[in-house]
Design a protein around this motif. Structure first.
Motif, mmCIF file in Angstrom:
data_model
loop_
_atom_site.group_PDB
_atom_site.id
_atom_site.type_symbol
_atom_site.label_atom_id
_atom_site.label_comp_id
_atom_site.label_asym_id
_atom_site.label_seq_id
_atom_site.Cartn_x
_atom_site.Cartn_y
_atom_site.Cartn_z
ATOM 1 N N HIS A 76 0.910 -0.996 0.118
ATOM 2 C CA HIS A 76 0.080 0.060 0.132
ATOM 3 C C HIS A 76 0.722 1.313 -0.037
ATOM 4 C CE1 HIS A 76 -3.258 2.777 0.778
ATOM 5 N NE2 HIS A 76 -2.730 2.960 1.963
ATOM 6 N N ALA A 77 1.787 1.282 0.628
ATOM 7 C CA ALA A 77 2.955 2.160 0.787
ATOM 8 C C ALA A 77 4.182 1.806 0.850
ATOM 9 C CB ALA A 77 2.721 3.128 2.030
ATOM 10 N N LEU A 78 5.006 2.786 0.019
ATOM 11 C CA LEU A 78 6.528 2.521 -0.069
ATOM 12 C C LEU A 78 7.386 3.845 0.016
ATOM 13 C CD1 LEU A 78 8.616 0.426 -0.906
ATOM 14 C CD2 LEU A 78 8.373 0.951 -3.382
ATOM 15 N N GLU A 79 8.002 3.764 1.080
ATOM 16 C CA GLU A 79 8.976 4.707 1.480
ATOM 17 C C GLU A 79 10.152 4.685 1.052
ATOM 18 O OE1 GLU A 79 10.549 7.111 5.287
ATOM 19 O OE2 GLU A 79 8.717 6.141 5.600
ATOM 20 N N LEU A 80 10.725 5.467 0.303
ATOM 21 C CA LEU A 80 12.259 5.202 -0.326
ATOM 22 C C LEU A 80 13.192 6.390 -0.073
ATOM 23 C CD1 LEU A 80 11.004 4.278 -4.030
ATOM 24 C CD2 LEU A 80 11.670 2.785 -2.272
ATOM 25 N N LYS A 81 14.397 5.676 0.259
ATOM 26 C CA LYS A 81 15.513 6.354 0.270
ATOM 27 C C LYS A 81 16.470 5.876 -0.500
ATOM 28 C CE LYS A 81 19.040 8.524 3.434
ATOM 29 N NZ LYS A 81 19.276 8.640 4.776
ATOM 30 N N THR A 82 17.048 6.415 -1.492
ATOM 31 C CA THR A 82 17.785 6.018 -2.648
ATOM 32 C C THR A 82 19.015 6.854 -2.631
ATOM 33 O OG1 THR A 82 16.777 7.592 -4.459
ATOM 34 C CG2 THR A 82 16.063 5.151 -3.975
ATOM 35 N N ILE A 83 20.347 6.059 -2.506
ATOM 36 C CA ILE A 83 21.589 6.547 -2.404
ATOM 37 C C ILE A 83 22.459 6.072 -3.623
ATOM 38 C CG2 ILE A 83 23.372 7.078 -0.845
ATOM 39 C CD1 ILE A 83 21.583 6.322 1.380
ATOM 40 N N ALA A 84 23.081 6.880 -4.006
ATOM 41 C CA ALA A 84 24.106 6.431 -5.100
ATOM 42 C C ALA A 84 25.411 5.966 -4.440
ATOM 43 C CB ALA A 84 24.544 7.619 -6.122
ATOM 44 N N GLN A 85 26.079 5.066 -5.003
ATOM 45 C CA GLN A 85 27.062 4.452 -4.376
ATOM 46 C C GLN A 85 28.282 5.399 -3.813
ATOM 47 O OE1 GLN A 85 27.319 0.975 -3.691
ATOM 48 N NE2 GLN A 85 29.063 1.403 -2.431
ATOM 49 N N SER A 86 28.499 6.207 -4.664
ATOM 50 C CA SER A 86 29.509 7.532 -4.346
ATOM 51 C C SER A 86 29.153 8.191 -3.177
ATOM 52 C CB SER A 86 29.953 8.154 -5.557
ATOM 53 O OG SER A 86 28.574 8.937 -5.911
ATOM 54 N N GLU A 87 27.930 8.555 -3.204
ATOM 55 C CA GLU A 87 27.360 9.290 -1.919
ATOM 56 C C GLU A 87 27.503 8.527 -0.633
ATOM 57 O OE1 GLU A 87 23.885 11.599 -4.648
ATOM 58 O OE2 GLU A 87 23.262 9.732 -3.190
ATOM 59 N N TRP A 88 27.026 7.164 -0.702
ATOM 60 C CA TRP A 88 27.211 6.285 0.400
ATOM 61 C C TRP A 88 28.516 6.212 0.975
ATOM 62 C CZ3 TRP A 88 24.020 3.794 3.783
ATOM 63 C CH2 TRP A 88 24.497 2.811 4.528
ATOM 64 N N GLU A 89 29.620 6.130 -0.220
ATOM 65 C CA GLU A 89 31.019 6.086 0.362
ATOM 66 C C GLU A 89 31.458 7.442 1.174
ATOM 67 O OE1 GLU A 89 32.865 4.591 -3.289
ATOM 68 O OE2 GLU A 89 32.015 2.762 -3.265
ATOM 69 N N ALA A 90 30.766 8.438 0.680
ATOM 70 C CA ALA A 90 31.432 9.636 0.888
ATOM 71 C C ALA A 90 30.861 9.899 2.511
ATOM 72 C CB ALA A 90 30.998 10.791 0.237
ATOM 73 N N GLU A 91 29.605 9.589 2.651
ATOM 74 C CA GLU A 91 29.008 9.477 3.985
ATOM 75 C C GLU A 91 29.647 8.511 4.901
ATOM 76 O OE1 GLU A 91 24.597 8.073 5.405
ATOM 77 O OE2 GLU A 91 24.542 9.484 3.747
ATOM 78 N N GLN A 92 30.099 7.514 4.410
ATOM 79 C CA GLN A 92 30.635 6.388 5.455
ATOM 80 C C GLN A 92 31.878 7.194 5.820
ATOM 81 O OE1 GLN A 92 28.984 3.762 6.608
ATOM 82 N NE2 GLN A 92 27.443 4.713 5.543
ATOM 83 N N ARG A 93 32.677 7.867 4.938
ATOM 84 C CA ARG A 93 33.923 8.286 5.129
ATOM 85 C C ARG A 93 33.705 9.299 6.439
ATOM 86 N NH1 ARG A 93 34.929 7.662 -0.403
ATOM 87 N NH2 ARG A 93 34.366 9.736 -0.689
ATOM 88 N N GLN A 94 32.992 10.141 6.170
ATOM 89 C CA GLN A 94 32.783 11.391 7.025
ATOM 90 C C GLN A 94 32.194 10.666 8.428
ATOM 91 O OE1 GLN A 94 29.362 13.398 5.095
ATOM 92 N NE2 GLN A 94 30.771 15.212 4.697
#
Length: 100
Positions: A76-94
């Motif tokens: 009925h409902a789909l909440e999405l958070k879509t992240i590009a691989q490069s964005e994810w890697e930058a976030e993990q480094r931070q």
């Protein structure tokens, strides 16, 4: 639709490196049209190289296309958070640097 079906579609079709799914169906018990079944309200975070260079809307379209075969089976409902691989890697480094 099961959480495992969604996970499999994200990993197989979108080649996701990370998938997190929360089944929030329980929060909607008693709402009009709510069946009480699991898998009706999902929050999905997915990380994929396929999102590189894509707009927010195009990322969501890719997810909906990947789930096309299983959508409509009670979801009925789909909440999405879509992240590009490069964005994810930058976030993990931070996060790693902040923890030091």
């Amino acid at each position: 639709m099961t959480v495992e079906q969604v996970r499999q579609a994200m990993e197989t079709i979108l080649e996701a490196s990370y998938v997190h799914i929360e089944d929030n169906s329980w929060q909607h018990a008693g709402h009009v049209g709510a069946t009480g079944a699991d898998g009706t309200h999902l929050a999905v975070t997915v990380v994929s190289k396929q999102f590189e260079g894509c707009s927010f809307l195009d990322r969501h379209r890719l997810v909906h296309q990947a789930l096309k075969a299983i959508l409509g089976n009670g979801l009925h409902a789909l909440e999405l958070k879509t992240i590009a691989q490069s964005e994810w890697e930058a976030e993990q480094r931070q996060r790693h640097q902040a923890a030091q």
